[in-house]
Enzyme design. Structure first.
Site, PDB file in Angstrom:
ATOM      1  N   GLY A 239       0.812  -1.211   0.000  1.00 42.41           N
ATOM      2  CA  GLY A 239       0.000   0.000   0.000  1.00 42.41           C
ATOM      3  C   GLY A 239       0.847   1.264   0.000  1.00 42.41           C
TER       4      GLY A 239
ATOM      5  N   GLU B 130       4.067   6.549  -7.511  1.00 44.43           N
ATOM      6  CA  GLU B 130       4.278   6.371  -8.966  1.00 44.43           C
ATOM      7  C   GLU B 130       5.043   5.097  -9.306  1.00 44.43           C
ATOM      8  OE1 GLU B 130       3.030   8.010 -11.622  1.00 44.43           O
ATOM      9  OE2 GLU B 130       1.822   9.038 -10.135  1.00 44.43           O
ATOM     10  N   GLY B 131       5.857   4.618  -8.375  1.00 41.39           N
ATOM     11  CA  GLY B 131       6.568   3.353  -8.613  1.00 41.39           C
ATOM     12  C   GLY B 131       5.569   2.204  -8.744  1.00 41.39           C
ATOM     13  N   HIS B 132       4.597   2.168  -7.810  1.00 42.79           N
ATOM     14  CA  HIS B 132       3.554   1.131  -7.902  1.00 42.79           C
ATOM     15  C   HIS B 132       2.719   1.334  -9.161  1.00 42.79           C
ATOM     16  CE1 HIS B 132       4.084   1.444  -3.382  1.00 42.79           C
ATOM     17  NE2 HIS B 132       4.337   0.169  -3.607  1.00 42.79           N
TER      18      HIS B 132
ATOM     19  N   GLY C 195       9.319  -4.463  -8.511  1.00 41.25           N
ATOM     20  CA  GLY C 195      10.221  -3.377  -8.902  1.00 41.25           C
ATOM     21  C   GLY C 195      11.687  -3.759  -8.716  1.00 41.25           C
TER      22      GLY C 195
ATOM     23  N   GLN D 283      14.983  -8.781  -3.221  1.00 40.22           N
ATOM     24  CA  GLN D 283      13.635  -9.357  -3.060  1.00 40.22           C
ATOM     25  C   GLN D 283      13.196 -10.024  -4.369  1.00 40.22           C
ATOM     26  OE1 GLN D 283      10.056  -7.488  -1.123  1.00 40.22           O
ATOM     27  NE2 GLN D 283       9.616  -6.825  -3.199  1.00 40.22           N
TER      28      GLN D 283
ATOM     29  N   VAL E  21      11.336   3.653 -10.516  1.00 43.05           N
ATOM     30  CA  VAL E  21      10.868   5.001 -10.891  1.00 43.05           C
ATOM     31  C   VAL E  21      11.540   5.995  -9.956  1.00 43.05           C
ATOM     32  CG1 VAL E  21       8.857   6.515 -11.119  1.00 43.05           C
ATOM     33  CG2 VAL E  21       8.664   4.088 -11.694  1.00 43.05           C
TER      34      VAL E  21
ATOM     35  N   SER F  14       9.805   5.586  -2.965  1.00 46.85           N
ATOM     36  CA  SER F  14       9.599   4.595  -1.915  1.00 46.85           C
ATOM     37  C   SER F  14       8.547   5.149  -0.971  1.00 46.85           C
ATOM     38  CB  SER F  14      10.911   4.379  -1.158  1.00 46.85           C
ATOM     39  OG  SER F  14      10.646   3.798   0.103  1.00 46.85           O
TER      40      SER F  14
ATOM     41  N   ARG G  79       8.650   4.961   2.021  1.00 44.18           N
ATOM     42  CA  ARG G  79       9.359   5.513   3.187  1.00 44.18           C
ATOM     43  C   ARG G  79       9.827   6.957   2.961  1.00 44.18           C
ATOM     44  NH1 ARG G  79      10.884   0.043   3.305  1.00 44.18           N
ATOM     45  NH2 ARG G  79      10.309  -0.954   5.264  1.00 44.18           N
TER      46      ARG G  79
HETATM   47  O1  PAF Z   1       7.799  -4.981  -2.037  1.00 43.67           O
HETATM   48  C1  PAF Z   1       6.841  -4.986  -1.250  1.00 43.67           C
HETATM   49  O2  PAF Z   1       6.033  -4.057  -1.202  1.00 43.67           O
HETATM   50  C2  PAF Z   1       6.675  -6.164  -0.284  1.00 43.67           C
HETATM   51  O3  PAF Z   1       7.898  -6.647   0.136  1.00 43.67           O
HETATM   52  C3  PAF Z   1       5.807  -7.281  -0.874  1.00 43.67           C
HETATM   53  C4  PAF Z   1       6.447  -7.929  -2.084  1.00 43.67           C
HETATM   54  C5  PAF Z   1       4.435  -6.751  -1.246  1.00 43.67           C
HETATM   55  C6  PAF Z   1       5.610  -8.388   0.177  1.00 43.67           C
HETATM   56  O4  PAF Z   1       5.009  -7.891   1.324  1.00 43.67           O
END
Ligand code: PAF
Length: 282
Positions: A31, A35-37, A147, A153, A176, A185, A187
């Site tokens: 959540g 813009e990256g998402h 991403g 990850q 992005v 991010s 954060r």
């Molecule tokens: O990259 C993220 O936002 C999280 O690590 C993910 C892949 C949704 C897992 O909780």
């Protein structure tokens, strides 16, 4: 847009799409969409007949409780962003649904998860692999989008999908950035505006190292020194690691050879931790 909170309802819907001959793409998120998402979702919308976004702040992957409690939760805004983009389904289970009392099984990633983030954030990738497995089981996608900013990850998930024969195509999407280079991010919102300005130096350090690579430098120590010279100009930044490794195993190397090689950094500004990386390229 359909909204699901239960895994079996999510799975039934997804199976129905497949039965109708439609391909599905999943964009897992925690959540606080930015813009990256949006760029992950847009790629998924181009690729797939149906797109599912998952929103779940996964307590299992936070080794620092403050980071978990301070993580922004913006469900209404996230829902609106997904609707506006034309997402087909949103899966947002509660913590109790995801981890009911008695939950005790975890997915344990292997050596690719050990260095870098694995050293600094013990158990982080176990939390990621466990929740992503559960999200994949609920959403049953043909493809899933991640991403490149979270490059380790991505590698852990690719390995897991291969090792467990999940049959899901993992698509990596470029990071992005703000115009000044700062990687987007969730954060970043916790940085002061001064910290945000200075955080743009993170990418400048990586770029400086890549410039030197283009000029022929191949020794990791020299390339790291070049980035560190940039970081020395921002005393409020605390570098947690700066490392060079090959993309296939994430093991730090002394000298760049013929394989794809990456430089990654983790930097603290106050209590906010940011990561970024660059692939060395001519
Ligand atoms: O990259 C993220 O936002 C999280 O690590 C993910 C892949 C949704 C897992 O909780």
């Amino acid at each position: 847009m359909k909204i699901f909170v239960q895994p079996d309802e999510m799975r039934d819907w997804s199976r129905q799409q497949r039965a109708n001959g439609l391909s599905t793409g999943c964009v897992p998120t925690m959540g606080a969409l930015h813009e990256g998402h949006v760029s992950l979702i847009e790629v998924a919308l181009r690729d797939c007949d149906r797109v599912i976004v998952t929103v779940f702040v996964n307590s299992l992957q936070f080794n620092n409780p403050d980071d978990y409690f301070n993580y922004p939760q913006l469900m209404d805004a996230d829902t609106q962003i997904c609707r506006d983009l034309g997402v087909d389904a949103l899966y947002c289970p509660s913590p109790q649904t995801m981890y009911p009392s008695g939950f005790e099984t975890h997915v344990l990633p292997g050596p690719i998860s050990f260095p870098l983030e694995g050293v600094c954030r013990p158990d982080h990738f176990t939390g990621v692999a466990t929740v992503v497995t559960k999200l994949f089981n609920a959403t049953q996608p043909d493809r899933a989008y991640f991403g490149l900013k979270d490059i380790q990850q991505l590698a852990v998930i690719e390995r897991m999908v291969t090792d467990f024969d999940l049959g899901i195509k993992i698509i990596s999407v470029p990071t992005v950035r703000q115009p000044d280079g700062l990687a987007l991010s969730s954060r970043n919102d916790r940085l002061t505006s001064d910290q945000k300005d200075k955080a743009s130096m993170i990418y400048r350090g990586l770029q400086a190292a890549n410039e030197s690579f283009k000029n022929g430098e191949r020794m990791s120590s020299a390339l790291k020194s070049i980035a560190n010279e940039v970081y020395a100009k921002i005393p409020e930044a605390r570098i947690e690691y700066i490392e060079i490794f090959e993309a296939h195993n994430f093991i730090p190397i002394a000298e760049i050879g013929v394989n794809r090689s990456i430089m990654a950094v983790a930097v603290w500004f106050g209590d906010v931790r940011l990561i970024d990386n660059i692939e060395f390229a001519m």
